[in-house]
Design a protein around this motif. Structure first.
Motif, PDB file in Angstrom:
ATOM      1  N   ARG A 178       0.812  -1.220   0.000  1.00  0.00           N
ATOM      2  CA  ARG A 178       0.000   0.000   0.000  1.00  0.00           C
ATOM      3  C   ARG A 178       0.841   1.265   0.000  1.00  0.00           C
ATOM      4  O   ARG A 178       0.482   2.262  -0.645  1.00  0.00           O
ATOM      5  CB  ARG A 178      -0.941  -0.033   1.212  1.00  0.00           C
ATOM      6  CG  ARG A 178      -2.046  -1.077   1.099  1.00  0.00           C
ATOM      7  CD  ARG A 178      -2.626  -1.429   2.463  1.00  0.00           C
ATOM      8  NE  ARG A 178      -1.661  -2.171   3.268  1.00  0.00           N
ATOM      9  CZ  ARG A 178      -1.628  -2.153   4.602  1.00  0.00           C
ATOM     10  NH1 ARG A 178      -2.486  -1.408   5.270  1.00  0.00           N
ATOM     11  NH2 ARG A 178      -0.731  -2.881   5.258  1.00  0.00           N
ATOM     12  N   ALA A 182       0.542   3.885  -3.056  1.00  0.00           N
ATOM     13  CA  ALA A 182       0.076   5.251  -2.813  1.00  0.00           C
ATOM     14  C   ALA A 182       1.086   6.275  -3.297  1.00  0.00           C
ATOM     15  O   ALA A 182       0.726   7.279  -3.916  1.00  0.00           O
ATOM     16  CB  ALA A 182      -0.200   5.439  -1.319  1.00  0.00           C
ATOM     17  N   ALA A 284      -2.884  14.975   2.105  1.00  0.00           N
ATOM     18  CA  ALA A 284      -3.464  13.695   2.496  1.00  0.00           C
ATOM     19  C   ALA A 284      -4.924  13.866   2.913  1.00  0.00           C
ATOM     20  O   ALA A 284      -5.790  13.035   2.582  1.00  0.00           O
ATOM     21  CB  ALA A 284      -2.652  13.077   3.633  1.00  0.00           C
ATOM     22  N   ALA A 386      -4.215   7.277   2.923  1.00  0.00           N
ATOM     23  CA  ALA A 386      -3.275   6.196   2.625  1.00  0.00           C
ATOM     24  C   ALA A 386      -1.959   6.435   3.343  1.00  0.00           C
ATOM     25  O   ALA A 386      -1.400   5.529   3.977  1.00  0.00           O
ATOM     26  CB  ALA A 386      -3.038   6.090   1.120  1.00  0.00           C
ATOM     27  N   THR A 413       3.723   6.626   7.557  1.00  0.00           N
ATOM     28  CA  THR A 413       2.806   5.525   7.249  1.00  0.00           C
ATOM     29  C   THR A 413       2.020   5.073   8.480  1.00  0.00           C
ATOM     30  O   THR A 413       1.993   3.879   8.802  1.00  0.00           O
ATOM     31  CB  THR A 413       3.594   4.329   6.694  1.00  0.00           C
ATOM     32  OG1 THR A 413       4.403   3.773   7.750  1.00  0.00           O
ATOM     33  CG2 THR A 413       4.496   4.730   5.552  1.00  0.00           C
ATOM     34  N   THR A 416      -1.010   1.948   8.172  1.00  0.00           N
ATOM     35  CA  THR A 416      -0.872   0.677   7.466  1.00  0.00           C
ATOM     36  C   THR A 416      -0.612  -0.524   8.362  1.00  0.00           C
ATOM     37  O   THR A 416      -1.241  -1.563   8.207  1.00  0.00           O
ATOM     38  CB  THR A 416       0.239   0.767   6.404  1.00  0.00           C
ATOM     39  OG1 THR A 416       1.466   1.174   7.022  1.00  0.00           O
ATOM     40  CG2 THR A 416      -0.130   1.767   5.323  1.00  0.00           C
ATOM     41  N   VAL A 428      -5.590   0.548  -1.371  1.00  0.00           N
ATOM     42  CA  VAL A 428      -5.181   1.938  -1.557  1.00  0.00           C
ATOM     43  C   VAL A 428      -5.587   2.372  -2.957  1.00  0.00           C
ATOM     44  O   VAL A 428      -5.390   1.637  -3.927  1.00  0.00           O
ATOM     45  CB  VAL A 428      -3.657   2.087  -1.347  1.00  0.00           C
ATOM     46  CG1 VAL A 428      -3.125   3.321  -2.044  1.00  0.00           C
ATOM     47  CG2 VAL A 428      -3.330   2.147   0.132  1.00  0.00           C
ATOM     48  N   PRO A 430      -5.555   5.800  -5.748  1.00  0.00           N
ATOM     49  CA  PRO A 430      -4.891   7.091  -6.008  1.00  0.00           C
ATOM     50  C   PRO A 430      -5.873   8.167  -6.445  1.00  0.00           C
ATOM     51  O   PRO A 430      -5.903   8.584  -7.602  1.00  0.00           O
ATOM     52  CB  PRO A 430      -3.922   6.733  -7.128  1.00  0.00           C
ATOM     53  CG  PRO A 430      -4.633   5.663  -7.902  1.00  0.00           C
ATOM     54  CD  PRO A 430      -5.418   4.871  -6.887  1.00  0.00           C
ATOM     55  N   GLY A 441      -3.409   9.276  -2.073  1.00  0.00           N
ATOM     56  CA  GLY A 441      -4.431   8.246  -2.067  1.00  0.00           C
ATOM     57  C   GLY A 441      -5.177   8.132  -0.760  1.00  0.00           C
ATOM     58  O   GLY A 441      -4.882   8.800   0.235  1.00  0.00           O
ATOM     59  N   GLN A 443      -6.896   4.950   1.837  1.00  0.00           N
ATOM     60  CA  GLN A 443      -6.953   3.530   2.169  1.00  0.00           C
ATOM     61  C   GLN A 443      -8.378   3.196   2.583  1.00  0.00           C
ATOM     62  O   GLN A 443      -9.016   3.956   3.313  1.00  0.00           O
ATOM     63  CB  GLN A 443      -5.997   3.220   3.320  1.00  0.00           C
ATOM     64  CG  GLN A 443      -6.106   1.784   3.832  1.00  0.00           C
ATOM     65  CD  GLN A 443      -5.125   1.499   4.954  1.00  0.00           C
ATOM     66  OE1 GLN A 443      -4.166   0.762   4.779  1.00  0.00           O
ATOM     67  NE2 GLN A 443      -5.366   2.072   6.126  1.00  0.00           N
TER      68      GLN A 443
END
Length: 475
Positions: A178, A182, A284, A386, A413, A416, A428, A430, A441, A443
């Motif tokens: 992922r 991303a 984000a 993501a 991250t 995740t 994930v 985009p 992206g 998630q």
């Protein structure tokens, strides 16, 4: 007719099935692109043109209907062994290693009809979330080559984003599918623990590491996912007693239909929030807002939620990450000297752990798994960012200070690793391109065995947002 790499994997598969192109022609096209373009990106550490063309010619003598990805090029992640092909595990320690047997996931891709072009880059033993190894060099982001491609399936993602492969299998033990998906503007699916027979996660420490697809479109990801789940196209032998629920028909069908209205949760909290000051960058949040607004317009139920604070998660996962390096086969001072500073630090920390510490960490993470599944259970799926930041510059991570490096990875991250600990599926997507031209992206986390729902939601977003029409400068 455009150039072959401009078609999606599904479209290339259709051309193969109709005879409008052949496995040899397709492999030769991608090999030419690799020779011409990969110097800018560093997606592959080893290219095997002779073996690829021999494999393609052999497939042409077989029944194209017998394998789900018949004739389509792929790459083997350099953490996976292929008989007769150098396998470095991203490390100078294995500079001259050539295995005699192929790993199960490589055998599965062969059974599914894939044509391996070589080995895609991975960081040393797949431990970090970026792909900048001393053994093979830096894997760069095709959207901006001053930035990294993420990791640990960084080579696989960079290859797909740059049009060097139609799609690629990867592995994910803390976000390793992922994160690079991303960063490189791709679809990346981490399956449920137990879903993929050849790399189920069941036999890895903490049940973390599973195999899954990286692709430009949701249907492409579903095509490769079906091949991973049932390589022969008909049945899925499984080497463990535990397995995920059987799918409701092929995943490609769920992705193609893109049907359903779902109750969706939205959260910006993570399991790391009690230990670190996680800051989510505006880009984000913009990606998350766009996905949520688009899904709301389509009639999905949307409800904000937040995770219950849990101070036990961060130290337990840190212990498990360190323990995972303890078995790296470096014993002598000369062997240890070949390891990168971060890996050497992890090996030392992992080998200093007591059995009790590891047992306690595993118990904590098992309890967290139950807690997270309970907290998400009222939703069909839950959205998060993501990544918390835009793709990181090459050289951003501190290689000399393991503690600081770990925190940097967490802050980039944070959403995740908790999904690997819980064994849940996540995809994930985009959804956004920033003003600076970078992909961002979201998630989407599913219920246990809920990949079909994730693929359906992904297809709905893809039809609205059309990320498959975007291409990086390296294309």
């Amino acid at each position: 007719m455009g150039e072959l790499h401009e078609y999606t994997a599904i479209e290339q598969w259709t051309l193969l099935q109709s005879g409008e192109t052949s496995p040899t022609e397709l492999a030769a096209h991608y090999l030419e692109r690799l020779a011409r373009i990969d110097g800018e990106v560093g997606a592959f550490v080893t290219v095997t043109p002779d073996a690829a063309l021999e494999r393609a010619r052999a497939l042409e003598a077989s029944d194209r209907r017998t394998a789900p990805i018949w004739g389509l090029p792929i790459g083997d992640k350099d953490l996976w062994q292929r008989a007769g092909v150098p396998t470095g595990f991203g490390s100078r320690l294995f500079a001259n290693y050539v295995p005699e047997q192929s790993d199960a996931v490589v055998q599965a891709m062969d059974a599914a009809g894939g044509v391996s072009l070589g080995k895609t880059a991975s960081p040393e033993f797949g431990l970090p979330a970026y792909t900048e190894s001393l053994a093979a060099g830096v894997t760069r982001n095709p959207w901006n080559t001053t930035l990294g491609a993420g990791g640990s399936s960084g080579g696989a993602a960079a290859a797909v984003a740059a049009g060097l492969l139609p799609f690629a299998p990867g592995s994910d033990g803390g976000g390793s599918i992922r994160i690079p998906a991303a960063a490189c503007g791709l679809v990346g699916l981490k399956p449920s623990r137990g879903r993929v027979p050849s790399q189920s996660g069941i036999d890895s420490l903490g049940g973390l590491v599973v195999a899954g697809p990286i692709a430009r479109t949701v249907t492409d990801a579903a095509l490769l996912f079906d091949a991973l789940v049932t390589p022969d196209g008909s049945s899925a032998e499984h080497p463990f007693a535990l397995r995920a629920p059987e799918p409701d028909g092929p995943f490609l069908a769920a992705a193609t239909r893109g049907e359903g209205r779902f109750q969706l949760g939205v959260m910006t909290t993570s399991a790391w929030d009690t230990a670190h000051d996680v800051l989510i960058e505006p880009e984000a949040l913009a990606a998350l807002d766009l996905a949520v607004a688009t899904l709301a317009q389509m009639g999905h139920g949307i409800e904000e939620m937040a995770l219950e604070p849990d101070e036990s998660y961060a130290p337990a996962f840190r212990t498990l990450w360190q323990a995972g390096a303890a078995s790296i086969p470096a014993e002598t001072p000369e062997q240890l000297a070949l390891l990168e500073p971060l890996t050497r630090w992890l090996v030392g920390r992992g080998r200093s752990l007591q059995a009790r510490e590891l047992a306690e960490a595993l118990a904590v993470l098992t309890a967290f798994e139950r807690s997270l599944i309970r907290q998400l259970s009222s939703f069909d799926a839950v959205l998060t960012p993501a990544l918390a930041m835009t793709p990181r510059p090459v050289g951003w991570y501190d290689e000399s200070d393991g503690d600081r490096n770990f925190v940097q990875q967490v802050l980039y991250t944070p959403f995740t690793s908790m999904i690997n600990v819980s064994g849940l599926p996540a995809i994930v997507l985009p959804v956004l391109q920033t003003e600076a031209g970078l992909p961002m992206g979201v998630q989407i986390i599913g219920r246990p065995g809920g990949e079909a729902t994730l693929l359906a939601i992904g297809t709905q977003l893809e039809r609205r947002l059309r990320w498959q029409d975007r291409h990086p400068p390296v294309w």
